[in-house]
Structure formats: structure tokens, C-alpha cells
Scaffold this motif. Structure first.
Motif, short mmCIF file in Angstrom:
data_model
loop_
_atom_site.label_atom_id
_atom_site.label_comp_id
_atom_site.label_asym_id
_atom_site.label_seq_id
_atom_site.Cartn_x
_atom_site.Cartn_y
_atom_site.Cartn_z
N GLN A 1 0.82 -1.20 0.00
CA GLN A 1 0.00 0.00 0.00
C GLN A 1 0.86 1.26 0.00
O GLN A 1 0.61 2.20 -0.77
CB GLN A 1 -0.93 0.01 1.22
N GLN A 2 1.88 1.26 0.83
CA GLN A 2 2.79 2.39 0.89
C GLN A 2 3.54 2.55 -0.43
O GLN A 2 3.74 3.67 -0.93
CB GLN A 2 3.77 2.19 2.05
N LYS B 1 1.18 3.96 -3.25
CA LYS B 1 0.88 5.38 -3.03
C LYS B 1 2.06 6.25 -3.45
O LYS B 1 1.89 7.25 -4.15
CB LYS B 1 0.53 5.61 -1.56
N ARG C 1 2.68 8.93 -6.78
CA ARG C 1 3.15 10.31 -6.61
C ARG C 1 4.38 10.57 -7.47
O ARG C 1 4.48 11.60 -8.15
CB ARG C 1 3.45 10.59 -5.14
#
Length: 269
Positions: free
Chosen positions: A14-15, A18, A22
Motif C-alpha cells: 500500500q505504501q 501510493k 506520486r
């Protein structure tokens, strides 16, 4: 160079997703500056087999405009290319104005696999080491932004990745005899890499090493660092005005049952 202690924990999915999103948005912004500024960017990806170069390149390229970015992954040289100056077939593929080129392996094949496997003579190898700093200085002097990455993977992780390819029908093609020989020639490749760094890690064209045992972290670190090497600035996109859709002309269309549609395999799932 002093080695850094490897992380024991891996980056969570998940990290990772994300932060990857970006950074990929930033890559698109960076490319818009490259195009507007007529910049030329050359990024070299090197490292051991199964070190994760291909996965990193894929994430860098994923959302870039392919008209202004491309991957160069050359096959073995042809007989004609073998008779050329060693750098010639690579020079032909350098970036032009407003373009990013990612080299999935490069002229450094001569200092790695060719040296270890005996595919070049000692004279050819020595000539390469003498010429490559000069060639790279010329590229930088001409305004090309040159970034060189070395992907470092541990011996246990490399073997684990090789074994995972063995029974994977989508990645089996990645496992070659050359890959397997890299297991038995680990120390030879280490010595070749150290000798290459000794000569080619220069101020004008430094090597940047990436710990790639954690593939996700390696991809994030690659993109983050690459962005830091390009002196770009965000450009405001041009305003877009959507025109009104014109009314239907009312002309008859061909009957739909006369059109060949691809069978709906998805509906049967």
C-alpha cells in the motif's frame, strides 16, 4: 566505497503504490520540462542478472509519452556491428532534443559479461576502459544529462529469483544459460564490477548504486533519485476547452449484425 547495512523489513504494498503514483506524476511533469527545454536525458541501467533493472525501467516508462521516451535494449551485435567502433551502435541511439532514453544494459557489457565470459580480448577490454570516460565526458560536455545506475542484489536473492522463473510460464524466457552461469561466476562478476567502478566512477559521470533485494524499494529509490538529477520545473498545462458534440446527422448506419465482433470471452468467466 563503504557498503550499507541492508534493510530487514520490506516496503509494504500500500505504501509502495501510493508513493509510486506520486513519483510517476512527477515523472510526467519532468518529461514535460524535458520536451519544452529541448533537454536530452540518458539513463543507464546496469547490474547483475535478476537485479530488478527491467522492473524499474517499466515503472519509469509506464506513464511517459512514448513519442519522447524510449527504452534501448540491444541484442547481440551483428557481424557488421562487430566490425564497427565498439560505441558506434550505442551512439546511434542517444537521445535527441526533448527525449529521454533508458538503456537496459549499455556499452558496459564489455566491462561485465564480455570480460567475464571471454567474449572480448584483453586488448579490447583495456581499450574500452580507456575510452569510456572520454566518451562520457564528451556526452556531458555536449549537454546530455547522463545518469548511471548499478543494481546490487545479494547472491541468495538472485538465486531465489532465478528459481522463481523456472516454473513461471510468463517469465521462463528470462532464465537463460547465461543467467545460470552468473551463479557460478559470482566472484568473477564482483571483480569485474569493482574494476569497472575504479575507472568509470568519475565526477562528470558517477555511478549510483541501488540495493535491489527489495524490488519495490529499489523502484521507488530509482525514480526519486532520477527526479533529483534533472533540473526540471513544473509547467502549467495548457487550458483545454471541450467542444460541444454535434447533433447526430441522422444518416442510416450499416446493420450491426453485419459487423464481425471479437467473441466475448470475458462474459464466460
Amino acid at each position: 566505497m563503504t557498503g550499507k547495512k541492508k534493510k530487514t523489513s520490506r516496503l509494504g504494498t500500500q505504501q509502495y503504490e501510493k508513493e509510486l503514483r506520486r513519483l510517476q506524476i512527477e515523472l510526467v511533469s519532468m518529461q514535460q520540462w524535458v520536451i519544452a527545454a529541448d533537454a536530452r536525458v540518458l539513463v543507464i541501467f546496469e547490474g547483475r542478472d535478476a537485479a530488478g533493472k527491467g522492473g524499474a525501467i517499466k515503472r519509469v516508462m509506464q506513464y511517459l509519452n512514448p513519442r519522447h521516451a524510449r527504452v534501448v535494449a540491444l541484442p547481440q551485435p551483428t557481424e557488421r556491428e562487430k566490425g564497427q567502433w565498439y560505441f558506434q551502435r550505442y551512439i546511434e541511439r542517444l537521445p535527441t532534443k526533448g527525449e529521454i532514453v533508458l538503456m537496459d544494459r549499455s556499452w558496459y557489457n564489455r566491462a561485465g559479461v564480455e570480460k567475464v565470459m571471454g567474449y572480448c580480448t584483453d586488448e579490447e577490454y583495456d581499450r574500452f576502459l580507456a575510452q569510456v570516460p572520454v566518451v562520457e565526458q564528451m556526452l556531458v560536455d555536449d549537454g546530455i544529462i547522463l545518469v548511471k545506475y548499478w543494481y546490487s542484489v545479494s547472491d541468495t536473492e538472485q538465486e531465489k529469483r532465478f528459481r522463481s522463473r523456472l516454473n513461471d510460464p510468463m517469465r521462463r524466457w528470462k532464465l537463460s544459460d547465461m543467467d545460470l552461469q552468473s551463479l557460478t561466476r559470482w566472484e568473477d562478476y564482483s571483480e569485474a564490477k569493482d574494476a569497472m567502478f575504479e575507472v568509470t566512477d568519475r565526477e562528470h559521470a558517477p555511478w549510483w548504486s541501488i540495493d535491489s533485494d527489495d524490488k519495490k524499494a529499489a523502484r521507488i529509490n530509482t525514480i526519486s533519485h532520477l527526479l533529483s538529477q534533472i533540473p526540471y520545473r513544473r509547467l502549467d498545462p495548457e487550458k483545454v476547452h471541450f467542444p460541444d458534440r454535434p447533433a447526430a446527422a441522422g444518416k442510416p448506419r450499416p446493420p450491426i449484425d453485419g459487423i464481425r465482433f471479437v467473441p466475448d470471452h470475458a462474459a464466460a468467466l
